[in-house]
Scaffold this active site. Structure first.
Site, PDB file in Angstrom:
ATOM      1  N   PHE A 161      11.771  14.517  10.333  1.00 39.00           N
ATOM      2  CA  PHE A 161      10.631  13.618  10.518  1.00 39.00           C
ATOM      3  C   PHE A 161      10.903  12.633  11.655  1.00 39.00           C
ATOM      4  CE2 PHE A 161       9.088  13.844   5.809  1.00 39.00           C
ATOM      5  CZ  PHE A 161       8.577  15.105   6.056  1.00 39.00           C
ATOM      6  N   GLN A 189       4.090   3.534  12.523  1.00 39.66           N
ATOM      7  CA  GLN A 189       4.909   4.693  12.232  1.00 39.66           C
ATOM      8  C   GLN A 189       6.158   4.209  11.492  1.00 39.66           C
ATOM      9  OE1 GLN A 189       5.741   7.757  11.428  1.00 39.66           O
ATOM     10  NE2 GLN A 189       4.791   8.532  13.297  1.00 39.66           N
ATOM     11  N   SER A 237       0.825  -1.200   0.000  1.00 40.56           N
ATOM     12  CA  SER A 237       0.000   0.000   0.000  1.00 40.56           C
ATOM     13  C   SER A 237       0.862   1.254   0.000  1.00 40.56           C
ATOM     14  CB  SER A 237      -0.942  -0.008   1.206  1.00 40.56           C
ATOM     15  OG  SER A 237      -0.227  -0.221   2.410  1.00 40.56           O
ATOM     16  N   ASP A 291      -2.172  15.202  15.575  1.00 39.43           N
ATOM     17  CA  ASP A 291      -1.251  16.110  16.259  1.00 39.43           C
ATOM     18  C   ASP A 291      -1.981  17.385  16.661  1.00 39.43           C
ATOM     19  OD1 ASP A 291       0.899  14.363  15.846  1.00 39.43           O
ATOM     20  OD2 ASP A 291       1.266  15.209  13.847  1.00 39.43           O
ATOM     21  N   GLU A 327       0.934   5.657   0.794  1.00 41.00           N
ATOM     22  CA  GLU A 327       0.312   6.780   1.486  1.00 41.00           C
ATOM     23  C   GLU A 327       0.640   8.096   0.791  1.00 41.00           C
ATOM     24  OE1 GLU A 327       0.113   6.769   5.806  1.00 41.00           O
ATOM     25  OE2 GLU A 327       1.087   8.746   5.787  1.00 41.00           O
ATOM     26  N   HIS A 359       3.693  -0.909   3.859  1.00 43.84           N
ATOM     27  CA  HIS A 359       2.995   0.346   3.603  1.00 43.84           C
ATOM     28  C   HIS A 359       4.045   1.425   3.367  1.00 43.84           C
ATOM     29  CE1 HIS A 359      -0.368   3.186   3.829  1.00 43.84           C
ATOM     30  NE2 HIS A 359       0.367   3.956   4.624  1.00 43.84           N
ATOM     31  N   TYR A 413       3.201   2.152  17.080  1.00 44.45           N
ATOM     32  CA  TYR A 413       4.496   2.818  17.217  1.00 44.45           C
ATOM     33  C   TYR A 413       5.538   1.842  17.765  1.00 44.45           C
ATOM     34  CZ  TYR A 413       1.464   6.843  16.631  1.00 44.45           C
ATOM     35  OH  TYR A 413       0.534   7.726  16.131  1.00 44.45           O
ATOM     36  N   THR A 434      -3.662  11.310   3.963  1.00 46.59           N
ATOM     37  CA  THR A 434      -3.499  11.813   5.323  1.00 46.59           C
ATOM     38  C   THR A 434      -4.431  12.992   5.614  1.00 46.59           C
ATOM     39  OG1 THR A 434      -1.724  13.354   4.749  1.00 46.59           O
ATOM     40  CG2 THR A 434      -1.087  11.097   5.309  1.00 46.59           C
TER      41      THR A 434
END
Length: 293
Positions: free
Chosen positions: A220, A180, A15, A109, A17, A270, A149, A48
């Site tokens: 990041f 993540q 997949s 966030d 994103e 992903h 995570y 997103t």
């Protein structure tokens, strides 16, 4: 297609994103990227949702365009921290009406430009609450994914805490999880062991970000608490201002990382594409011989 149903059959997933661009030109560039990656027949793609719901309309537009203009299964990210439950209900109802069947449920966030931000009265303050809200109001209309995570959420004091809160999402009704990004697979394998001990048995798909910009990825990684192995830092640092060499090293590392994950029988991969196709296409080319069919 509901992603949870697909994964429960034991099928392997690839997949991609994307994020909603800020300009019409950026959106057209994104759809060129989608066109390039569509040839790989991904299981699904996701879009997103900005901090504090800042990309609400753009996310919805891109999700709807992908759904209508391609044959791809698309999953819409949805964050809850800045929305009332009435907002959330309207957003989800809108997605259901156009045929979207997959939601990635996230807390989101806090808005960086609002230091005194407080969630609206009665808002879902955690992703587990959002998952429960979706299930209570929409039943099985949506397959619900959640984030996980492997190195711990930046706000988690330890991994025991992390697993406890992850299990709450699962018990609320999550079907699967996407992690993540991480660069050291040992963290992922340890996370799977901790989940197994906690009797968490939903599919957990590793999130992969091929490095194409060293300084950007350092930022990041710092924000999300992902550790970049020192050996990789040492390979990349001399070429921080050399995009071609950075891409080469980043792709080589991502291929090695993915092959190791495949050797350890992960259920999917992903890719965080940053709306670009080149690095992802190169990584896919390097691992396609090892992918399950």
């Amino acid at each position: 297609m509901k992603i949870g149903d697909y994964l429960r059959q034991g099928k392997f997933s690839v997949s991609f994103e994307f994020f909603p661009p800020k300009t019409p030109e950026g959106e057209e560039e994104l759809f060129q990227t989608i066109k390039s990656l569509q040839q790989l027949n991904p299981t699904f793609v996701s879009v997103t949702y900005g901090a504090g719901g800042s990309t609400r309309d753009r996310t919805r537009r891109v999700v709807e365009r992908i759904h209508k203009e391609t044959n791809l299964t698309v999953m819409a990210h949805l964050t809850c921290i800045a929305h009332t439950k009435e907002d959330l209900y309207d957003i989800l109802k809108g997605y259901a009406q156009i045929g979207i069947e997959n939601i990635l449920a996230l807390r989101g966030d806090l808005p960086a430009n609002m230091p005194d931000f407080k969630p609206p009265e009665g808002a879902c303050k955690h992703s587990s609450e959002l998952v429960r809200f979706i299930r209570e109001n929409f039943g099985n209309t949506f397959s619900i994914g959640v984030a996980s995570y492997p190195e711990g959420h930046p706000e988690s004091p330890n991994m025991e805490w992390e697993i406890r809160y992850f299990k709450q999402k699962v018990e609320a009704g999550a079907d699967f999880s996407i992690t993540q990004m991480f660069f050291d697979n040992s963290y992922f394998y340890r996370f799977l062991e901790l989940c197994q001990r906690a009797h968490i048995n939903i599919p957990i798909i590793p999130g992969i970000m091929p490095i194409t910009n060293f300084r950007q990825i350092q930022k990041f990684a710092s924000m999300c608490g992902a550790e970049i192995p020192q050996s990789l830092v040492e390979r990349l640092e001399p070429y921080a201002d050399n995009p071609e060499e950075t891409l080469k090293i980043g792709v080589e590392f991502a291929i090695e990382q993915c092959l190791d994950l495949l050797d350890n029988r992960v259920q999917g991969l992903h890719f965080y594409t940053l709306n670009k196709s080149k690095a992802t296409l190169l990584v896919y080319e390097g691992i396609k011989g090892a992918l399950k069919t």
